[in-house]
Design a protein around this motif. Structure first.
Motif, short mmCIF file in Angstrom:
data_model
loop_
_atom_site.label_atom_id
_atom_site.label_comp_id
_atom_site.label_asym_id
_atom_site.label_seq_id
_atom_site.Cartn_x
_atom_site.Cartn_y
_atom_site.Cartn_z
N ARG A 16 0.84 -1.22 0.00
CA ARG A 16 0.00 0.00 0.00
C ARG A 16 0.87 1.26 0.00
O ARG A 16 0.55 2.24 -0.66
N SER A 17 1.96 1.17 0.72
CA SER A 17 2.85 2.34 0.76
C SER A 17 3.48 2.58 -0.62
O SER A 17 3.58 3.72 -1.09
N GLN A 18 3.85 1.48 -1.32
CA GLN A 18 4.38 1.63 -2.69
C GLN A 18 3.30 2.20 -3.62
O GLN A 18 3.59 3.02 -4.49
N ILE A 19 2.07 1.78 -3.41
CA ILE A 19 0.96 2.27 -4.26
C ILE A 19 0.80 3.79 -4.05
O ILE A 19 0.63 4.54 -5.02
N LEU A 23 1.13 6.46 -7.02
CA LEU A 23 -0.05 7.29 -7.31
C LEU A 23 0.35 8.74 -7.57
O LEU A 23 -0.33 9.45 -8.31
N LYS A 24 1.46 9.15 -6.97
CA LYS A 24 1.91 10.54 -7.16
C LYS A 24 2.22 10.82 -8.63
O LYS A 24 2.21 11.96 -9.05
N ALA A 264 -4.62 -6.26 -1.17
CA ALA A 264 -3.56 -5.36 -1.69
C ALA A 264 -3.45 -5.49 -3.21
O ALA A 264 -3.21 -4.51 -3.91
N MET A 265 -3.65 -6.71 -3.72
CA MET A 265 -3.56 -6.93 -5.17
C MET A 265 -4.75 -6.29 -5.89
O MET A 265 -4.62 -5.87 -7.05
N LEU A 266 -5.88 -6.19 -5.20
CA LEU A 266 -7.03 -5.49 -5.78
C LEU A 266 -6.69 -4.01 -5.99
O LEU A 266 -7.01 -3.42 -7.02
N LEU A 267 -5.99 -3.43 -5.02
CA LEU A 267 -5.56 -2.03 -5.15
C LEU A 267 -4.55 -1.90 -6.28
O LEU A 267 -4.62 -0.97 -7.09
#
Ligand code: NAP
Length: 284
Positions: A16-19, A23-24, A264-267
């Motif tokens: 999630r932190s990598q996502i 996202l930035k 997490a994979m859904l995100l």
């Protein structure tokens, strides 16, 4: 021997932190729409977790709640409506659906470009020909957990117990794509223990509480427990965790193993789909 625990909760946090970082680079807010038909309490809970995850990574999320007696035709129209929406990049239809509705027909209706679950025939077909793009969430999460062991998948003997379209079959293909030698087992398999005892990587996706016992596991194996079974109000996996962890090299707990990775994979899929929508390289 006592095995190393593959901590899915911690790995999901890192993803999630990598996502959030990725996202930035995007100029839009990824949007995930979940369709719930009926009011099954387990589905309601799963959807709540998915929405909470979306909030954590600043995605837009919305739930379309529809009555259990909705017709298949109306549900198809609802999916098509979401296919056409510019602000929605991922669509997920929460399963199971009422018996009056054919699940595969509904999955077929989701645009492959918005297939957050990676379960449409196009995306499964791509997986089959080793062109992994949008891949099913649980199998992809399983691969991430196996990678966490730091041991190569190539050349390993992998045994998948379970052959559902959702988990067993695609995870076997993903392992094969990574050059494991894969055996599928299912309810008609003879001498199951003989098969599982050979596995360097054992994936249990059966739906039967504590089905895999220590005698069925090769010492040092990586054991991935996909099962979610409710027993006396507690969640237990398909693996007899307390005894198998004494034999395995690595093992996933239930809860806290595969479940958090699936979400997490859904995100990650939704981010990829949003990236593709904007023409960003994040899709690849
Ligand atoms: P499923 O569609 O019911 O498939 C179960 C598979 O297990 C089938 O292939 C079945 O064989 C096989 N099986 C049943 N009894 C068996 C036996 N005695 N020996 C060997 N194989 C047997 O279930 P699923 O959707 O794959 O899910 C499996 C489990 O994972 C469930 O507990 C589910 O709740 C859980 N799950 C967890 C996550 C997560 O995120 N953690 C995600 C999805 C599912 P046949 O094909 O011959 O019937």
């Amino acid at each position: 021997m006592s095995s190393k625990i593959l901590n899915g909760t911690r790995l999901a946090q890192q993803i999630r932190s990598q996502i959030r970082q990725k996202l930035k680079k995007l100029n839009i807010t990824p949007g995930l729409a979940v369709i719930q038909v009926g009011d099954d309490p387990a589905s309601t809970l799963y959807i709540k977790y998915k929405q909470r995850d979306c909030q954590k990574v600043n995605f837009h999320s919305e739930v379309q709640r529809l009555p259990a007696d909705i017709t298949q035709h109306t549900l198809i129209d609802k999916v098509k409506e979401l296919n056409d929406r510019q602000d929605i990049h991922g669509i997920l239809v929460q399963m199971p659906l009422p018996e009056t509705i054919d699940e595969q027909t509904i999955i077929d209706t989701i645009s492959p470009n918005k297939d957050a679950d990676g379960l449409t025939p196009i995306n499964l077909g791509n997986l089959f020909i080793n062109r992994e793009r949008i891949t099913p969430c649980t199998p992809t999460g399983i691969i991430r957990l196996i990678e966490l062991t730091g041991e190569p998948i190539e050349g390993k003997k992998a045994v998948c117990v379970g052959r559902s379209h959702l988990v067993g079959k695609p995870v076997g293909v993903m392992l094969l794509n990574r050059n494991a030698t894969v055996t599928y087992c299912h309810s008609r398999t003879k001498n199951l223990a003989e098969m599982t005892q050979q596995a360097d990587i054992l994936v249990a996706a059966i739906g039967k509480p504590k089905f895999i016992t220590a005698e069925m596991v090769k010492p040092g194996a990586t054991v991935i427990d996909v099962g979610i079974n409710k027993v006396e109000d507690k969640l237990v996996g398909d693996v007899k965790y307390e005894e198998v962890k004494e034999v395995a090299g690595h093992i996933t707990p239930v809860p806290g193993g595969v479940g958090p990775l699936t979400r997490a994979m859904l995100l990650e899929n939704t981010l990829k789909l949003a990236g593709r929508f904007t023409g960003s390289e994040l899709y690849e």
